[in-house]
Design an enzyme around this catalytic site. Structure first.
Site, PDB file in Angstrom:
ATOM      1  N   GLU A 103       0.867  -1.168   0.000  1.00 43.42           N
ATOM      2  CA  GLU A 103       0.000   0.000   0.000  1.00 43.42           C
ATOM      3  C   GLU A 103       0.906   1.220   0.000  1.00 43.42           C
ATOM      4  O   GLU A 103       2.005   1.193   0.560  1.00 43.42           O
ATOM      5  CB  GLU A 103      -0.964   0.004   1.187  1.00 43.42           C
ATOM      6  CG  GLU A 103      -0.284   0.093   2.518  1.00 43.42           C
ATOM      7  CD  GLU A 103      -1.238  -0.092   3.682  1.00 43.42           C
ATOM      8  OE1 GLU A 103      -2.200  -0.866   3.561  1.00 43.42           O
ATOM      9  OE2 GLU A 103      -0.994   0.549   4.711  1.00 43.42           O
ATOM     10  N   TYR A 114       5.911   1.266  -9.227  1.00 48.08           N
ATOM     11  CA  TYR A 114       5.213   0.010  -8.964  1.00 48.08           C
ATOM     12  C   TYR A 114       4.404  -0.432 -10.186  1.00 48.08           C
ATOM     13  O   TYR A 114       4.403  -1.609 -10.543  1.00 48.08           O
ATOM     14  CB  TYR A 114       4.300   0.133  -7.739  1.00 48.08           C
ATOM     15  CG  TYR A 114       5.008   0.528  -6.464  1.00 48.08           C
ATOM     16  CD1 TYR A 114       6.274   0.041  -6.154  1.00 48.08           C
ATOM     17  CD2 TYR A 114       4.424   1.400  -5.557  1.00 48.08           C
ATOM     18  CE1 TYR A 114       6.925   0.413  -4.988  1.00 48.08           C
ATOM     19  CE2 TYR A 114       5.065   1.772  -4.383  1.00 48.08           C
ATOM     20  CZ  TYR A 114       6.318   1.275  -4.111  1.00 48.08           C
ATOM     21  OH  TYR A 114       6.953   1.639  -2.961  1.00 48.08           O
TER      22      TYR A 114
END
EC number: 2.3.1.266
Length: 146
Positions: A103, A114
């Site tokens: 997260e 990412y």
């Protein structure tokens, strides 16, 4: 030349220094030290004989969660985060991990790294992270299927 290896007990002072510089709301020294053990795959990144980054990752069965990744700000944007994540993913695959979770703050530019590596947005946690100036910020939950 970059070297990536397991975090050792003698590394924590340096890791804490990096943590303080790299994150908007950094972990405490205790939190950093407590996220260690046999269920963790924790790596440090060394450049020019100096630790410049680290990753803290917990594994449970065939899943893993990247709890923390930090690169010294002077080295950010130079591919070191991608290098460290690549090595982490390689080692997780060797351990039979099939999914890596994380997260990230909605405002964190690392989200784009990412996504490039193969993470997909799975969920939004509304008002999850505190802001240093007050208020809250959403967390983006992401998964990478290895």
């Amino acid at each position: 030349m970059s070297i990536i290896s397991q975090i050792e007990a003698c590394d924590f002072e340096r890791l804490y220094e990096i943590e303080q510089q790299a994150h908007l709301v950094p972990w405490s020294f205790g939190t950093l030290k407590n996220n260690q053990g046999e269920r963790y795959l924790n790596l440090k990144l060394i450049e020019n004989n100096q630790i410049i980054g680290f990753a803290i990752c917990q594994t449970v069965l065939d899943e893993a969660t990247l709890f923390n990744i930090a690169i010294l700000p002077t080295y950010q944007g130079c591919g070191f985060g991608k290098l460290l994540l690549g090595k982490l993913i390689f080692q997780l695959k060797e351990k039979g991990v099939q999914t890596l979770w994380l997260e990230v703050r909605e405002s964190n530019s690392a989200r784009f790294l990412y996504e490039k590596i193969g993470f997909n947005e799975v969920d939004i946690r509304k008002n999850y992270y505190p802001k240093p100036s007050g208020g809250r910020e959403n967390a983006v939950v992401m998964a990478c299927y290895l």
